[in-house]
Design a protein around this motif. Structure first.
Motif, PDB file in Angstrom:
ATOM      1  N   TYR A 127      52.696  16.590  69.874  1.00 44.11           N
ATOM      2  CA  TYR A 127      52.822  16.331  68.439  1.00 44.11           C
ATOM      3  C   TYR A 127      54.042  17.064  67.881  1.00 44.11           C
ATOM      4  N   ASP A 128      54.110  18.357  68.142  1.00 45.49           N
ATOM      5  CA  ASP A 128      55.234  19.162  67.635  1.00 45.49           C
ATOM      6  C   ASP A 128      56.551  18.721  68.278  1.00 45.49           C
ATOM      7  N   GLY A 129      56.506  18.442  69.572  1.00 47.65           N
ATOM      8  CA  GLY A 129      57.708  18.030  70.288  1.00 47.65           C
ATOM      9  C   GLY A 129      58.267  16.720  69.774  1.00 47.65           C
ATOM     10  N   CYS A 130      57.394  15.764  69.489  1.00 50.06           N
ATOM     11  CA  CYS A 130      57.853  14.467  68.973  1.00 50.06           C
ATOM     12  C   CYS A 130      58.467  14.611  67.591  1.00 50.06           C
ATOM     13  N   GLU A 131      57.883  15.442  66.782  1.00 44.52           N
ATOM     14  CA  GLU A 131      58.453  15.684  65.454  1.00 44.52           C
ATOM     15  C   GLU A 131      59.849  16.292  65.577  1.00 44.52           C
ATOM     16  N   GLN A 132      60.005  17.269  66.452  1.00 42.94           N
ATOM     17  CA  GLN A 132      61.315  17.893  66.649  1.00 42.94           C
ATOM     18  C   GLN A 132      62.299  16.915  67.282  1.00 42.94           C
ATOM     19  N   PHE A 133      61.814  16.065  68.183  1.00 45.87           N
ATOM     20  CA  PHE A 133      62.651  15.045  68.825  1.00 45.87           C
ATOM     21  C   PHE A 133      63.291  14.139  67.776  1.00 45.87           C
ATOM     22  N   VAL A 134      62.481  13.647  66.851  1.00 43.99           N
ATOM     23  CA  VAL A 134      62.980  12.732  65.817  1.00 43.99           C
ATOM     24  C   VAL A 134      63.973  13.441  64.892  1.00 43.99           C
ATOM     25  N   LYS A 135      63.672  14.668  64.538  1.00 46.61           N
ATOM     26  CA  LYS A 135      64.595  15.428  63.682  1.00 46.61           C
ATOM     27  C   LYS A 135      65.922  15.673  64.392  1.00 46.61           C
TER      28      LYS A 135
ATOM     29  N   PHE B  56      70.677   8.234  58.660  1.00 49.39           N
ATOM     30  CA  PHE B  56      70.243   8.482  57.296  1.00 49.39           C
ATOM     31  C   PHE B  56      68.865   7.893  57.006  1.00 49.39           C
ATOM     32  N   THR B  57      68.531   6.789  57.657  1.00 48.17           N
ATOM     33  CA  THR B  57      67.274   6.102  57.327  1.00 48.17           C
ATOM     34  C   THR B  57      66.139   6.402  58.302  1.00 48.17           C
ATOM     35  N   LEU B  58      66.400   7.148  59.371  1.00 46.43           N
ATOM     36  CA  LEU B  58      65.347   7.480  60.330  1.00 46.43           C
ATOM     37  C   LEU B  58      64.288   8.322  59.635  1.00 46.43           C
ATOM     38  N   ASP B  59      63.063   7.850  59.654  1.00 42.91           N
ATOM     39  CA  ASP B  59      61.962   8.521  58.965  1.00 42.91           C
ATOM     40  C   ASP B  59      61.444   9.663  59.823  1.00 42.91           C
ATOM     41  N   THR B  60      61.637  10.888  59.352  1.00 50.53           N
ATOM     42  CA  THR B  60      61.153  12.061  60.083  1.00 50.53           C
ATOM     43  C   THR B  60      59.811  12.539  59.542  1.00 50.53           C
ATOM     44  N   ASN B  61      59.241  11.817  58.612  1.00 51.85           N
ATOM     45  CA  ASN B  61      57.960  12.200  58.025  1.00 51.85           C
ATOM     46  C   ASN B  61      56.791  11.419  58.619  1.00 51.85           C
ATOM     47  N   LEU B  62      56.938  11.000  59.858  1.00 53.76           N
ATOM     48  CA  LEU B  62      55.888  10.215  60.507  1.00 53.76           C
ATOM     49  C   LEU B  62      54.780  11.081  61.077  1.00 53.76           C
ATOM     50  N   TYR B  63      54.950  12.366  61.025  1.00 56.02           N
ATOM     51  CA  TYR B  63      54.045  13.252  61.725  1.00 56.02           C
ATOM     52  C   TYR B  63      53.117  13.986  60.769  1.00 56.02           C
ATOM     53  N   ASP B  64      52.251  13.239  60.135  1.00 58.91           N
ATOM     54  CA  ASP B  64      51.181  13.836  59.355  1.00 58.91           C
ATOM     55  C   ASP B  64      49.899  13.081  59.673  1.00 58.91           C
ATOM     56  N   LEU B  65      48.790  13.653  59.305  1.00 63.12           N
ATOM     57  CA  LEU B  65      47.490  13.096  59.691  1.00 63.12           C
ATOM     58  C   LEU B  65      47.158  11.789  58.978  1.00 63.12           C
ATOM     59  N   ARG B  66      47.894  11.451  57.941  1.00 66.21           N
ATOM     60  CA  ARG B  66      47.602  10.232  57.186  1.00 66.21           C
ATOM     61  C   ARG B  66      48.348   9.012  57.720  1.00 66.21           C
ATOM     62  N   ARG B  67      49.224   9.205  58.668  1.00 66.63           N
ATOM     63  CA  ARG B  67      50.010   8.094  59.212  1.00 66.63           C
ATOM     64  C   ARG B  67      49.279   7.449  60.381  1.00 66.63           C
ATOM     65  N   CYS B  68      49.377   6.153  60.442  1.00 60.80           N
ATOM     66  CA  CYS B  68      48.796   5.400  61.556  1.00 60.80           C
ATOM     67  C   CYS B  68      49.854   4.471  62.124  1.00 60.80           C
TER      68      CYS B  68
END
Length: 138
Positions: free
Chosen positions: A43-51, A60-72
């Motif tokens: 989970y943490d690694g994927c978030e850092q990967f995207v960032k 500019f448009t890559l969404d780095t906010n995909l890593y929260d519990l409300r996302r599916c």
């Protein structure tokens, strides 16, 4: 941006799925290709990967906010109720020639998508690791 990342993934033979979600493009790499196995670290690694991707490629448009519990992750071939479009896995040709017309429900029904699957690009098992090593991501 998605086109640029797709080119890099293809160059490194990364196995991935490319889908129009109903409002944007999404690329998925199955977790079996990640260099770690611990679920929390994934989970943490994927978030850092995207960032890191966003910084490395100046996206500019890559969404780095995909890593929260409300996302599916939207189920392939499902209807996006906000846009009215179908979450459609895309072939290379469909991506290159993308038009919102192809993801309209009436047009997807005409496409005969039965048994078409997720259209995973069959890269090499080590393709993702090589990509990460080259770009010093993981």
């Amino acid at each position: 941006e998605c086109k640029r990342l797709k080119q890099e993934f293809d160059r490194y033979h990364v196995p991935y799925i490319l889908k129009f979600s109903g409002s944007g493009f999404h690329m998925n790499i199955n977790d079996e290709y990640l260099p770690i196995s611990n679920e929390v670290e994934k989970y943490d690694g994927c978030e850092q990967f995207v960032k890191r991707l966003k910084t490395l490629f100046n996206f500019f448009t890559l969404d780095t906010n995909l890593y929260d519990l409300r996302r599916c992750w939207k189920v392939a071939y499902s209807l996006d109720t906000k846009t009215g479009y179908i979450a459609l896995p895309l072939s290379d040709a469909e991506f290159v020639n993308f038009s919102y017309d192809i993801v309209k429900p009436e047009n997807v029904l005409k496409m005969n998508v039965m048994n078409r699957g997720l259209l995973k690009r069959n890269g090499l098992a080590g393709g993702f690791k090589k990509f990460c090593k080259e770009y010093e991501i993981w």
